[in-house]
Design a protein around this motif. Structure first.
Motif, mmCIF file in Angstrom:
data_model
loop_
_atom_site.group_PDB
_atom_site.id
_atom_site.type_symbol
_atom_site.label_atom_id
_atom_site.label_comp_id
_atom_site.label_asym_id
_atom_site.label_seq_id
_atom_site.Cartn_x
_atom_site.Cartn_y
_atom_site.Cartn_z
ATOM 1 N N TRP A 180 1.089 -1.589 0.351
ATOM 2 C CA TRP A 180 0.079 -0.450 -0.331
ATOM 3 C C TRP A 180 1.530 0.990 -0.201
ATOM 4 O O TRP A 180 1.475 0.679 0.392
ATOM 5 C CB TRP A 180 -1.031 -0.044 1.429
ATOM 6 N N VAL A 198 2.940 9.240 -8.669
ATOM 7 C CA VAL A 198 2.792 8.007 -8.967
ATOM 8 C C VAL A 198 3.870 7.822 -9.703
ATOM 9 O O VAL A 198 4.480 5.370 -9.545
ATOM 10 C CB VAL A 198 1.212 7.064 -9.117
ATOM 11 N N SER A 202 6.103 4.653 -8.758
ATOM 12 C CA SER A 202 6.177 2.764 -9.587
ATOM 13 C C SER A 202 7.162 2.450 -9.514
ATOM 14 O O SER A 202 7.145 1.794 -10.067
ATOM 15 C CB SER A 202 5.242 3.395 -11.021
ATOM 16 N N LEU A 206 8.724 -2.381 -7.158
ATOM 17 C CA LEU A 206 8.821 -2.909 -8.866
ATOM 18 C C LEU A 206 9.486 -4.187 -9.389
ATOM 19 O O LEU A 206 8.610 -4.604 -9.225
ATOM 20 C CB LEU A 206 8.390 -2.001 -10.067
ATOM 21 N N TYR A 246 -0.498 -1.596 -4.624
ATOM 22 C CA TYR A 246 0.351 -1.751 -5.400
ATOM 23 C C TYR A 246 0.950 -3.520 -5.961
ATOM 24 O O TYR A 246 1.084 -3.567 -5.071
ATOM 25 C CB TYR A 246 1.574 -0.883 -5.681
ATOM 26 N N GLN A 247 -0.118 -3.737 -6.756
ATOM 27 C CA GLN A 247 0.247 -5.913 -6.753
ATOM 28 C C GLN A 247 1.186 -5.775 -7.923
ATOM 29 O O GLN A 247 1.163 -5.279 -8.791
ATOM 30 C CB GLN A 247 -1.110 -6.178 -7.349
ATOM 31 N N GLN A 248 2.384 -6.368 -7.848
ATOM 32 C CA GLN A 248 3.159 -6.650 -8.701
ATOM 33 C C GLN A 248 4.126 -7.630 -8.542
ATOM 34 O O GLN A 248 4.021 -8.918 -7.714
ATOM 35 C CB GLN A 248 4.798 -6.145 -7.891
ATOM 36 N N GLY A 262 3.345 -4.345 -12.613
ATOM 37 C CA GLY A 262 2.079 -3.834 -11.587
ATOM 38 C C GLY A 262 1.156 -3.809 -11.853
ATOM 39 O O GLY A 262 0.396 -3.646 -12.874
ATOM 40 N N GLN A 263 0.295 -3.516 -10.682
ATOM 41 C CA GLN A 263 -1.172 -3.130 -11.036
ATOM 42 C C GLN A 263 -1.884 -2.345 -9.722
ATOM 43 O O GLN A 263 -1.719 -2.412 -8.588
ATOM 44 C CB GLN A 263 -2.435 -4.141 -11.090
ATOM 45 N N LEU A 264 -2.037 -0.873 -9.493
ATOM 46 C CA LEU A 264 -2.697 -0.093 -8.412
ATOM 47 C C LEU A 264 -3.438 0.230 -8.650
ATOM 48 O O LEU A 264 -4.525 0.636 -9.652
ATOM 49 C CB LEU A 264 -1.621 1.604 -9.318
ATOM 50 N N SER A 274 -2.127 0.669 -14.494
ATOM 51 C CA SER A 274 -0.987 -1.156 -15.062
ATOM 52 C C SER A 274 0.306 -0.980 -14.851
ATOM 53 O O SER A 274 0.679 0.613 -16.267
ATOM 54 C CB SER A 274 -1.408 -1.575 -15.851
#
Length: 293
Positions: A180, A198, A202, A206, A246-248, A262-264, A274
């Motif tokens: 997060w 961002v 990012s 990552l 932030y999913q990586q 990654g996806q935010l 993305s």
């Protein structure tokens, strides 16, 4: 300069020195090269300064060509590639001491109604309020904050999974990571500033997903790494001073390069950004073992 968020905003506030030419400050650091997220964020600001404010950025594609030198200003040269009815395209070169160190192409889109919408769901994770900050978690174990953590001070970063501190703890760990994040203060209402913040953030975590199966994220590093390229797609409006998940993950690592995506997501579970990035990884030579690669 104020607090770290004020310093981030100041870092992104470029000086215009000529039509389509801007100059960005590069902080003096003990590290060997300028942080890539800083260069990407500044280049996006330069591009956005030449675009009508009613056209938010919808994508960027960038290459890190040479390492930047800390403490030396970077000049950003903007080429106005296209000004269409719906889309605006800009190309930006970052130049330092006469050499191009960075290249970015950014596209801006006049908002319009979508004939349909869909997205895959956000992953279920603990909420940020239940997690320790990365600064607290790292400081409590190491007793000090590594120098490169200063780049993260404008942001409150919280790892969803506990940090591993030894090679034994990494057994069976998949190349995935999630944090997060949000700025440590308000950013105002300019959407371009939020997009650039961002963009800066990012690049902070990552490549963690690439490293996780092979070495702890903190402590002594066995691999030198550098970002090679970076791409982002901005799907919906968002605020960088609100929590973003932030999913990586890293689908592949081969040939001394690791790919991460990654996806935010915002707190409502909407996918807002993305990201894709490739990094270079080389083993750091042990003392007395000679050069590597």
């Amino acid at each position: 300069m104020g607090n770290p968020v004020d310093q981030l905003v100041d870092l992104l506030d470029l000086e215009q020195i000529e039509v389509n030419i801007f100059r960005g400050r590069s902080p003096e650091e003990s590290l060997q090269r300028v942080f890539g997220g800083q260069v990407a964020g500044q280049a996006l600001i330069a591009a956005g300064r030449t675009v009508a404010s009613d056209r938010p950025v919808h994508s960027l594609h960038a290459y890190f060509l040479r390492p930047g030198m800390p403490g030396v200003p970077i000049v950003y040269q903007v080429d106005r590639i296209r000004d269409g009815r719906s889309f605006t395209t800009r190309r930006v070169l970052g130049v330092q001491q006469g050499r191009t160190i960075f290249a970015l192409t950014a596209d801006f889109h006049l908002p319009e109604e979508s004939p349909f919408t869909h997205q895959l769901p956000a992953p279920p994770v603990p909420q940020p309020e239940t997690l320790p900050t990365a600064l607290d978690e790292v400081g409590s174990v190491l007793g000090e904050i590594p120098p490169f953590i200063s780049r993260r001070q404008p942001f409150d970063v919280r790892y969803v999974d506990r940090l591993r501190w030894s090679a034994e703890e990494l057994a069976g760990v998949e190349p995935r990571s999630a944090v997060w994040l949000r700025t440590n203060g308000a950013l105002g209402d300019n959407p371009l500033v939020h997009a650039c913040a961002v963009t800066y953030a990012s690049d902070m975590t990552l490549l963690d997903a690439v490293r996780l199966p092979v070495e702890p994220l903190w402590g002594r590093r066995h691999f030198d790494m550098a970002s090679l390229d970076h791409a982002m797609w901005f799907h919906r409006p968002f605020r960088a001073d609100d929590w973003l998940l932030y999913q990586q993950e890293s689908p592949v690592a081969a040939g001394a390069r690791g790919l991460a995506r990654g996806q935010l997501f915002n707190r409502q579970g909407e996918l807002v950004v993305s990201v894709m990035q490739e990094g270079l990884f080389r083993r750091i030579a042990e003392p007395g073992s000679g050069p590597v690669g």
